[in-house]
Design a protein around this motif. Structure first.
Motif, PDB file in Angstrom:
ATOM      1  N   PHE A   1       0.434  18.906   1.293  1.00  0.00           N
ATOM      2  CA  PHE A   1      -0.046  18.995   2.672  1.00  0.00           C
ATOM      3  C   PHE A   1      -0.220  20.452   3.098  1.00  0.00           C
ATOM      4  CE2 PHE A   1       2.780  15.109   2.522  1.00  0.00           C
ATOM      5  CZ  PHE A   1       1.730  14.238   2.269  1.00  0.00           C
ATOM      6  N   VAL A   2      -1.429  20.784   3.558  1.00  0.00           N
ATOM      7  CA  VAL A   2      -1.698  22.173   3.925  1.00  0.00           C
ATOM      8  C   VAL A   2      -1.271  22.488   5.363  1.00  0.00           C
ATOM      9  CG1 VAL A   2      -3.609  22.402   2.307  1.00  0.00           C
ATOM     10  CG2 VAL A   2      -4.087  21.693   4.645  1.00  0.00           C
ATOM     11  N   ARG A   3      -0.935  21.474   6.125  1.00  0.00           N
ATOM     12  CA  ARG A   3      -0.399  21.712   7.469  1.00  0.00           C
ATOM     13  C   ARG A   3       0.787  20.791   7.700  1.00  0.00           C
ATOM     14  NH1 ARG A   3      -1.450  17.231  10.605  1.00  0.00           N
ATOM     15  NH2 ARG A   3      -3.484  16.233  10.522  1.00  0.00           N
TER      16      ARG A   3
ATOM     17  N   PRO B   1       7.977  15.935   5.690  1.00  0.00           N
ATOM     18  CA  PRO B   1       7.466  16.845   4.647  1.00  0.00           C
ATOM     19  C   PRO B   1       7.235  16.134   3.301  1.00  0.00           C
ATOM     20  CG  PRO B   1       9.355  17.804   5.802  1.00  0.00           C
ATOM     21  CD  PRO B   1       9.264  16.381   6.237  1.00  0.00           C
ATOM     22  N   PRO B   2       6.499  16.782   2.367  1.00  0.00           N
ATOM     23  CA  PRO B   2       6.045  16.095   1.146  1.00  0.00           C
ATOM     24  C   PRO B   2       7.143  15.642   0.185  1.00  0.00           C
ATOM     25  CG  PRO B   2       5.487  18.443   1.078  1.00  0.00           C
ATOM     26  CD  PRO B   2       5.955  18.146   2.458  1.00  0.00           C
ATOM     27  N   GLN B   3       8.345  16.263   0.273  1.00  0.00           N
ATOM     28  CA  GLN B   3       9.423  15.853  -0.647  1.00  0.00           C
ATOM     29  C   GLN B   3      10.052  14.517  -0.242  1.00  0.00           C
ATOM     30  OE1 GLN B   3       9.403  18.443   1.403  1.00  0.00           O
ATOM     31  NE2 GLN B   3      11.437  19.096   2.082  1.00  0.00           N
ATOM     32  N   TYR B   4       9.709  14.045   0.936  1.00  0.00           N
ATOM     33  CA  TYR B   4      10.211  12.746   1.413  1.00  0.00           C
ATOM     34  C   TYR B   4       9.242  11.630   1.030  1.00  0.00           C
ATOM     35  CZ  TYR B   4      13.711  14.839   4.519  1.00  0.00           C
ATOM     36  OH  TYR B   4      14.802  15.510   5.024  1.00  0.00           O
ATOM     37  N   ASN B   5       9.796  10.419   0.924  1.00  0.00           N
ATOM     38  CA  ASN B   5       8.949   9.228   0.941  1.00  0.00           C
ATOM     39  C   ASN B   5       9.756   8.125   1.619  1.00  0.00           C
ATOM     40  OD1 ASN B   5       6.709   7.552   0.595  1.00  0.00           O
ATOM     41  ND2 ASN B   5       6.310   8.345  -1.454  1.00  0.00           N
ATOM     42  N   GLY B   6       9.160   6.965   1.782  1.00  0.00           N
ATOM     43  CA  GLY B   6       9.855   5.904   2.496  1.00  0.00           C
ATOM     44  C   GLY B   6       9.290   4.537   2.182  1.00  0.00           C
TER      45      GLY B   6
ATOM     46  N   GLY C   1       0.842  -1.192   0.000  1.00  0.00           N
ATOM     47  CA  GLY C   1       0.000   0.000   0.000  1.00  0.00           C
ATOM     48  C   GLY C   1       0.878   1.242   0.000  1.00  0.00           C
ATOM     49  N   MET C   2       0.252   2.413  -0.198  1.00  0.00           N
ATOM     50  CA  MET C   2       1.046   3.654  -0.233  1.00  0.00           C
ATOM     51  C   MET C   2       0.231   4.800   0.355  1.00  0.00           C
ATOM     52  SD  MET C   2       0.689   4.735  -4.225  1.00  0.00           S
ATOM     53  CE  MET C   2      -0.919   5.272  -4.824  1.00  0.00           C
ATOM     54  N   ASP C   3       0.940   5.841   0.841  1.00  0.00           N
ATOM     55  CA  ASP C   3       0.215   7.030   1.308  1.00  0.00           C
ATOM     56  C   ASP C   3      -0.001   7.984   0.128  1.00  0.00           C
ATOM     57  OD1 ASP C   3       2.477   8.675   1.039  1.00  0.00           O
ATOM     58  OD2 ASP C   3       2.939   8.716   3.181  1.00  0.00           O
ATOM     59  N   THR C   4      -0.389   9.226   0.401  1.00  0.00           N
ATOM     60  CA  THR C   4      -0.855  10.113  -0.684  1.00  0.00           C
ATOM     61  C   THR C   4       0.250  10.889  -1.400  1.00  0.00           C
ATOM     62  OG1 THR C   4      -1.164  11.940   0.884  1.00  0.00           O
ATOM     63  CG2 THR C   4      -3.042  10.487   0.526  1.00  0.00           C
ATOM     64  N   ARG C   5       1.501  10.678  -1.057  1.00  0.00           N
ATOM     65  CA  ARG C   5       2.581  11.490  -1.629  1.00  0.00           C
ATOM     66  C   ARG C   5       2.649  11.333  -3.149  1.00  0.00           C
ATOM     67  NH1 ARG C   5       5.995  12.879   2.827  1.00  0.00           N
ATOM     68  NH2 ARG C   5       4.885  12.090   4.639  1.00  0.00           N
ATOM     69  N   THR C   6       3.060  12.408  -3.818  1.00  0.00           N
ATOM     70  CA  THR C   6       3.069  12.426  -5.285  1.00  0.00           C
ATOM     71  C   THR C   6       3.984  11.358  -5.876  1.00  0.00           C
ATOM     72  OG1 THR C   6       4.802  14.104  -5.193  1.00  0.00           O
ATOM     73  CG2 THR C   6       2.547  14.902  -5.416  1.00  0.00           C
TER      74      THR C   6
ATOM     75  N   LEU D   1     -11.866  17.639   7.640  1.00  0.00           N
ATOM     76  CA  LEU D   1     -10.953  18.757   7.444  1.00  0.00           C
ATOM     77  C   LEU D   1      -9.699  18.197   6.771  1.00  0.00           C
ATOM     78  CD1 LEU D   1     -11.316  21.697   8.528  1.00  0.00           C
ATOM     79  CD2 LEU D   1      -9.863  21.046  10.454  1.00  0.00           C
ATOM     80  N   ASN D   2      -9.199  18.862   5.743  1.00  0.00           N
ATOM     81  CA  ASN D   2      -7.975  18.397   5.048  1.00  0.00           C
ATOM     82  C   ASN D   2      -8.064  16.908   4.715  1.00  0.00           C
ATOM     83  OD1 ASN D   2      -6.926  20.996   5.535  1.00  0.00           O
ATOM     84  ND2 ASN D   2      -6.174  20.367   7.534  1.00  0.00           N
ATOM     85  N   SER D   3      -9.223  16.496   4.199  1.00  0.00           N
ATOM     86  CA  SER D   3      -9.417  15.071   3.926  1.00  0.00           C
ATOM     87  C   SER D   3      -9.532  14.768   2.432  1.00  0.00           C
ATOM     88  CB  SER D   3     -10.641  14.545   4.682  1.00  0.00           C
ATOM     89  OG  SER D   3     -10.360  14.511   6.066  1.00  0.00           O
TER      90      SER D   3
END
Length: 449
Positions: A203-205, A99-104, A42-47, A195-197
């Motif tokens: 990411f806005v926060r 932050p958004p520039q990271y992934n893992g 699976g993956m999270d929402t990162r670009t 909120l932020n969903s």
């Protein structure tokens, strides 16, 4: 820490150290390590998620291992899917609260627990040697797609029950929790404000749920007259809570409250936490029949502690909770459901929080080159034992010295070139005095290392 794996899997800036090429090799290494079987991915929402996920899946298929691709998925859902589909491992492409520039890349065992450092070392060895298992054309792994969300929610509803409906504001930080957390709250019968969903990957926060990053959630709870606010980081393995008054509930307070509730729900027993957790937890759970056991920092150490001690619950003072009756994967989404059940049975969080003892906690970060950490810790340990009047020593992760009135933890960071000092005392004056002394000691040790 190895060359690739840190304290929470691989976590790097995308297309610098973490490239599709590395993801492909991790897939090959994991497939070689397993030899056969099936892996949930699976993956999270990162670009960068799709790019890295597809590379990793290719590596796995090439070794002859089958893959179940569950697509966009918070870490708790990956952990749940591993057991649901009886897989031999799971992988989440996520950088959690970075932050958004990271992934893992984080790898999970069949029981939902993260890979241990020993298992990660073995993956590193295979990665370095590049002696990967290769399947012949007729033995290449099969790829299937699946969506375990409905089963997750159905199972959660079997374990959590509310006597009435509540108003809940859910802030998913544009992360992967967006596709499950608000829906579970609605299925529990609650009125949900999201909120932020929208899972955008922008990411806005700040993703770590804390008082500063959740100011919008606090305002929303007040504006809507909500009973509680629930927040997550990028992969929803953590939970942050805003009470009915719109105040962020400090992690230590929330950890104490939920530990107490778990003891009421499941009976007396052990609570696992980490060496950086304060005395409030011990003082709060003792009258409820709880005994606190401390382990190294990190969700793997907590999960191992739960298994070893047959504990009722385990959590870190970072909003990372593991509920063994549910799964050994840290799960901020299921935790959110439990928080609502606690409110339902015991009352508003703003009232419950008053029962948790408050002590003074101070934290400091002191720059320390990585190559000096080991020597500096040796000197710190020797000096601390000579200079402080302590009763007990815990040295499983850094050095923690304590007596009945205070404790100090000296610990090198696993992710940054810094030395951390965390301490707690009953009074502000005592806390400051201890911190000044501790800082001097650490700075001297780093100079001499």
């Amino acid at each position: 820490m190895g060359k690739y794996f840190g304290t929470s899997g691989i976590r790097e800036v995308v297309n610098e150290k973490l490239t599709p090429d590395l993801a492909l090799k991790v897939g090959k290494a994991l497939g070689t390590f397993l030899g056969e079987g099936r892996v949930v991915v699976g993956m999270d929402t990162r670009t960068s998620g799709e790019m890295l996920k597809n590379a990793l899946i290719s590596g796995l298929l090439g070794t002859g291992v089958d893959v179940i691709d569950i697509g966009l998925s918070p870490t708790p859902l990956t952990g749940f899917a591993i057991r649901l589909y009886e897989a031999d491992a799971g992988v989440t492409i996520t950088a959690s609260h970075n932050p958004p520039q990271y992934n893992g890349i984080k790898v999970w065992q069949p029981n939902g627990m993260a890979y241990t450092s020993e298992m990660e070392s073995e993956l590193e060895r295979i990665l370095e040697e590049e002696k990967f298992q290769q399947a012949s054309w007729d033995r290449i792994g099969k790829l299937t797609k699946a969506d375990p969300k409905k089963e997750y929610i159905k199972k959660a509803l079997e374990m959590v029950e509310l006597s009435k409906s509540y108003k809940v504001v859910v802030d998913c930080g544009n992360g992967a929790g967006s596709i499950v957390s608000p829906y579970l709250q609605r299925e529990l019968g609650n009125k949900v404000v999201s909120l932020n969903s929208h899972p955008s990957g922008f990411f806005v926060r700040e993703l770590e749920p804390n008082a500063k990053s959740l100011s919008a959630l606090s305002k929303a709870v007040k504006s809507f007259g909500a009973d509680v606010g629930i927040a997550h980081d990028g992969d929803a393995d953590r939970i942050g809570v805003v009470d009915d008054q719109g105040n962020f509930v400090e992690y230590e307070v929330m950890l104490s409250l939920i530990s107490g509730y778990m003891l009421r729900k499941f009976g007396k027993g052990k609570i696992i936490t980490t060496v950086d957790a304060g005395f409030a937890l011990d003082d709060y759970v003792k009258p409820l029949g709880g005994e606190v056991v401390r382990v190294r920092v990190g969700d793997v150490a907590v999960a191992e502690g739960i298994t070893r001690e047959k504990a009722i619950f385990g959590g870190e003072p970072s909003g990372t909770w593991i509920i063994p009756q549910w799964n050994l994967t840290p799960d901020g989404i299921f935790a959110g459901a439990l928080v609502l059940e606690m409110i339902d049975k015991l009352g508003p969080i703003s009232e419950l929080a008053k029962e948790v003892p408050r002590y003074v906690t101070l934290r400091a970060k002191i720059p320390c080159p990585n190559e000096k950490k080991a020597k500096a810790m040796e000197l710190i340990a020797k000096e601390a034992l000579e200079n402080f009047d302590y009763k007990r020593l815990i040295d499983i992760d850094g050095v923690r010295i304590e007596n009945d009135e205070w404790w100090i933890l000296f610990r090198p960071s696993g992710t940054e070139p810094i030395m951390r000092i965390t301490l707690e005392a009953h009074t502000e004056e005592k806390a400051r005095e201890l911190m000044n002394k501790a800082k001097e000691l650490v700075e001297r040790a780093i100079r001499e290392a």
